[in-house]
Design an enzyme around this catalytic site. Structure first.
Site, short mmCIF file in Angstrom:
data_model
loop_
_atom_site.label_atom_id
_atom_site.label_comp_id
_atom_site.label_asym_id
_atom_site.label_seq_id
_atom_site.Cartn_x
_atom_site.Cartn_y
_atom_site.Cartn_z
CG ASN A 179 78.07 -34.76 -27.47
OD1 ASN A 179 78.87 -33.84 -27.23
ND2 ASN A 179 76.83 -34.76 -27.01
N GLY B 30 86.99 -25.84 -22.59
CA GLY B 30 87.87 -26.90 -23.10
C GLY B 30 88.54 -27.74 -22.03
CG ASN C 294 85.11 -32.84 -21.08
OD1 ASN C 294 85.20 -33.96 -20.61
ND2 ASN C 294 84.18 -31.96 -20.70
CB THR D 126 72.55 -40.48 -34.52
OG1 THR D 126 71.76 -40.03 -33.42
CG2 THR D 126 73.29 -41.76 -34.15
CB SER E 266 75.70 -40.10 -21.55
OG SER E 266 74.76 -40.23 -20.51
CG HIS F 212 74.18 -34.82 -23.06
ND1 HIS F 212 73.87 -33.60 -23.61
CD2 HIS F 212 73.18 -35.10 -22.20
CE1 HIS F 212 72.74 -33.17 -23.10
NE2 HIS F 212 72.30 -34.06 -22.25
CD GLU G 150 65.79 -38.81 -32.06
OE1 GLU G 150 65.04 -38.64 -31.11
OE2 GLU G 150 65.90 -39.92 -32.66
CG LEU G 151 70.27 -32.42 -29.67
CD1 LEU G 151 71.56 -31.97 -30.32
CD2 LEU G 151 69.43 -31.22 -29.26
CG ASP G 152 72.08 -34.37 -26.62
OD1 ASP G 152 73.25 -34.39 -27.05
OD2 ASP G 152 71.56 -33.36 -26.12
NE ARG H 211 75.33 -22.70 -33.76
CZ ARG H 211 74.31 -21.88 -33.56
NH1 ARG H 211 74.10 -21.34 -32.37
NH2 ARG H 211 73.48 -21.61 -34.54
CB ILE H 212 71.80 -28.37 -33.19
CG1 ILE H 212 71.37 -28.26 -31.72
CG2 ILE H 212 71.10 -29.55 -33.87
CD1 ILE H 212 69.90 -27.92 -31.54
CG LEU H 213 77.02 -30.58 -35.53
CD1 LEU H 213 78.07 -31.63 -35.18
CD2 LEU H 213 77.64 -29.44 -36.35
N1 NHR Z 1 74.10 -32.65 -33.44
C1 NHR Z 1 73.42 -33.77 -33.72
N2 NHR Z 1 72.84 -33.86 -34.92
N3 NHR Z 1 73.30 -34.79 -32.85
C2 NHR Z 1 73.85 -34.70 -31.63
O1 NHR Z 1 73.72 -35.72 -30.80
C3 NHR Z 1 74.56 -33.52 -31.25
C4 NHR Z 1 74.65 -32.50 -32.21
C5 NHR Z 1 75.32 -31.31 -31.91
C6 NHR Z 1 75.83 -31.10 -30.66
C7 NHR Z 1 76.12 -31.75 -28.27
C8 NHR Z 1 74.85 -31.47 -27.45
C9 NHR Z 1 75.02 -31.76 -25.97
O2 NHR Z 1 75.82 -32.60 -25.55
C10 NHR Z 1 75.70 -32.08 -29.67
C11 NHR Z 1 75.09 -33.30 -29.98
C12 NHR Z 1 74.03 -27.93 -28.51
C13 NHR Z 1 72.66 -27.88 -28.32
C14 NHR Z 1 71.88 -26.63 -28.66
O3 NHR Z 1 70.69 -26.56 -28.40
C15 NHR Z 1 72.03 -29.00 -27.82
C16 NHR Z 1 72.75 -30.15 -27.54
C17 NHR Z 1 74.13 -30.20 -27.76
C18 NHR Z 1 74.76 -29.08 -28.23
N4 NHR Z 1 72.52 -25.61 -29.29
C19 NHR Z 1 71.92 -24.35 -29.71
C20 NHR Z 1 71.74 -24.33 -31.25
O4 NHR Z 1 70.86 -23.58 -31.67
C21 NHR Z 1 72.79 -23.18 -29.38
C22 NHR Z 1 73.01 -23.05 -27.91
C23 NHR Z 1 74.14 -22.10 -27.51
O5 NHR Z 1 74.86 -21.57 -28.37
O6 NHR Z 1 74.31 -21.92 -26.29
O7 NHR Z 1 72.49 -24.99 -31.98
O8 NHR Z 1 74.25 -31.20 -25.15
C1 GAR Z 2 80.74 -30.26 -20.47
O1 GAR Z 2 80.11 -30.44 -19.23
C2 GAR Z 2 79.95 -30.94 -21.56
O2 GAR Z 2 79.33 -32.12 -21.14
C3 GAR Z 2 78.92 -29.91 -21.85
O3 GAR Z 2 79.59 -28.67 -21.78
C4 GAR Z 2 80.69 -28.77 -20.88
C5 GAR Z 2 81.93 -28.33 -21.59
O4 GAR Z 2 82.99 -28.14 -20.69
N1 GAR Z 2 78.38 -30.08 -23.16
C6 GAR Z 2 77.24 -29.54 -23.51
O5 GAR Z 2 76.51 -28.97 -22.73
C7 GAR Z 2 76.90 -29.69 -24.97
N2 GAR Z 2 75.68 -29.04 -25.21
P1 GAR Z 2 84.47 -27.95 -21.23
O6 GAR Z 2 84.43 -26.92 -22.34
O7 GAR Z 2 85.23 -27.44 -20.05
O8 GAR Z 2 84.94 -29.29 -21.71
#
Ligand code: NHR
Ligand code: GAR
Length: 223
Positions: free
Chosen positions: A124, A29, A31, A158, A153, A126, A160-162, A108-110
């Site tokens: 978000n 946390g 950020n 949306t 970034s 990233h 679609e992830l990232d 968590r992917i949403l």
């Molecule tokens: N959901 C959607 N639909 N779209 C985005 O752009 C999202 C999202 C959810 C999270 C953050 C993202 C990042 O900044 C984010 C963006 C988690 C994963 C992942 O693979 C990937 C990208 C991001 C967050 N999560 C695994 C899962 O199964 C679990 C991984 C773990 O617990 O360590 O959900 O990178």
């Molecule tokens: C940050 O670097 C953020 O960009 C990244 O996790 C870190 C969280 O740090 N996010 C992801 O990788 C999402 N998949 P924080 O908990 O200290 O803010």
């Protein structure tokens, strides 16, 4: 002066209601902390109304409590299906009535329903220069590829992830002796610069998402 005129004058002078933020975290946390700190300044007409974590042990929950912010945990392990987790999360966020939902190290992917529901009011941060290095372990992948630029970034979320429209980026150069942790440290410094700025733009109603394009002050943002 007529009472209606007095009221009009008062409403013109009235500052904007602070933008209500709900911040989603999974971990440390830092950020979240920079956002909480920014909300105490003039530059950020926003307040963190609540923090939600999917991880019960996330240290960011303590940061929120220390700042007097209400916290909620929805442990994804308590749900058999992702859609059930999403439905609970969506209900909780809606009940908190945010203007903006902020993912800050949320892991968590949403799914489609939730992300469509919050389209244009969920962002978000990233740890890469999107569209490069979507997904996880970005620092190690950057090093493995030997690229010389990296960064962070902010984007609208949306389905679609990232892949949502980019709002703001910050770059660093990769050094020969960098490791994933030295990169993560410098990328974090980028994040602390750009995330509060992007949130402040939204709070000041300068930032909008329309038909898959992000606009700042009415002009499309070019990544
Ligand atoms: N959901 C959607 N639909 N779209 C985005 O752009 C999202 C999202 C959810 C999270 C953050 C993202 C990042 O900044 C984010 C963006 C988690 C994963 C992942 O693979 C990937 C990208 C991001 C967050 N999560 C695994 C899962 O199964 C679990 C991984 C773990 O617990 O360590 O959900 O990178
Ligand atoms: C940050 O670097 C953020 O960009 C990244 O996790 C870190 C969280 O740090 N996010 C992801 O990788 C999402 N998949 P924080 O908990 O200290 O803010």
């Amino acid at each position: 002066m007529k009472l209606s005129k007095v009221n009009e004058a008062l409403s013109l002078a009235k500052p904007l209601e602070p933008c209500r933020l709900v911040v989603l975290i999974s971990g440390n946390g830092t950020n979240l902390q920079t956002i909480i700190d920014a909300c105490a300044t003039q530059e950020m007409p926003a307040k963190v109304a609540a923090v939600i974590s999917n991880e019960p042990a996330a240290y960011g929950l303590q940061r929120a409590r220390d700042a007097g912010i209400s916290t909620h945990v929805i442990n994804h392990r308590d749900f058999d299906r992702r859609t059930d987790f999403d439905r609970r999360l969506k209900g909780l966020i809606d009940a908190l009535e945010p203007d903006l939902v902020v993912l800050a190290g949320f892991m968590r992917i949403l799914g489609f329903d939730l992300t469509e529901h919050f389209l244009g009011r969920m962002m978000n941060i990233h740890p890469s220069l999107l569209p490069d290095y979507r997904g996880l372990n970005t620092h190690a992948r950057v090093l493995a590829d030997g690229v010389n630029e990296h960064g962070a970034s902010v984007h609208f979320v949306t389905p679609e992830l990232d892949a949502g429209p980019i709002i703001l980026q910050s770059r660093i150069s990769v050094q020969a002796d960098d490791t994933p942790s030295t990169l993560a440290e410098r990328v974090h410094q980028c994040e602390y610069q750009i995330y509060p700025r992007a949130i402040a733009w939204f709070a000041m109603e300068r930032l909008h998402l329309k038909a898959s394009i992000a606009y700042l002050d009415g002009a499309p943002i070019k990544a």
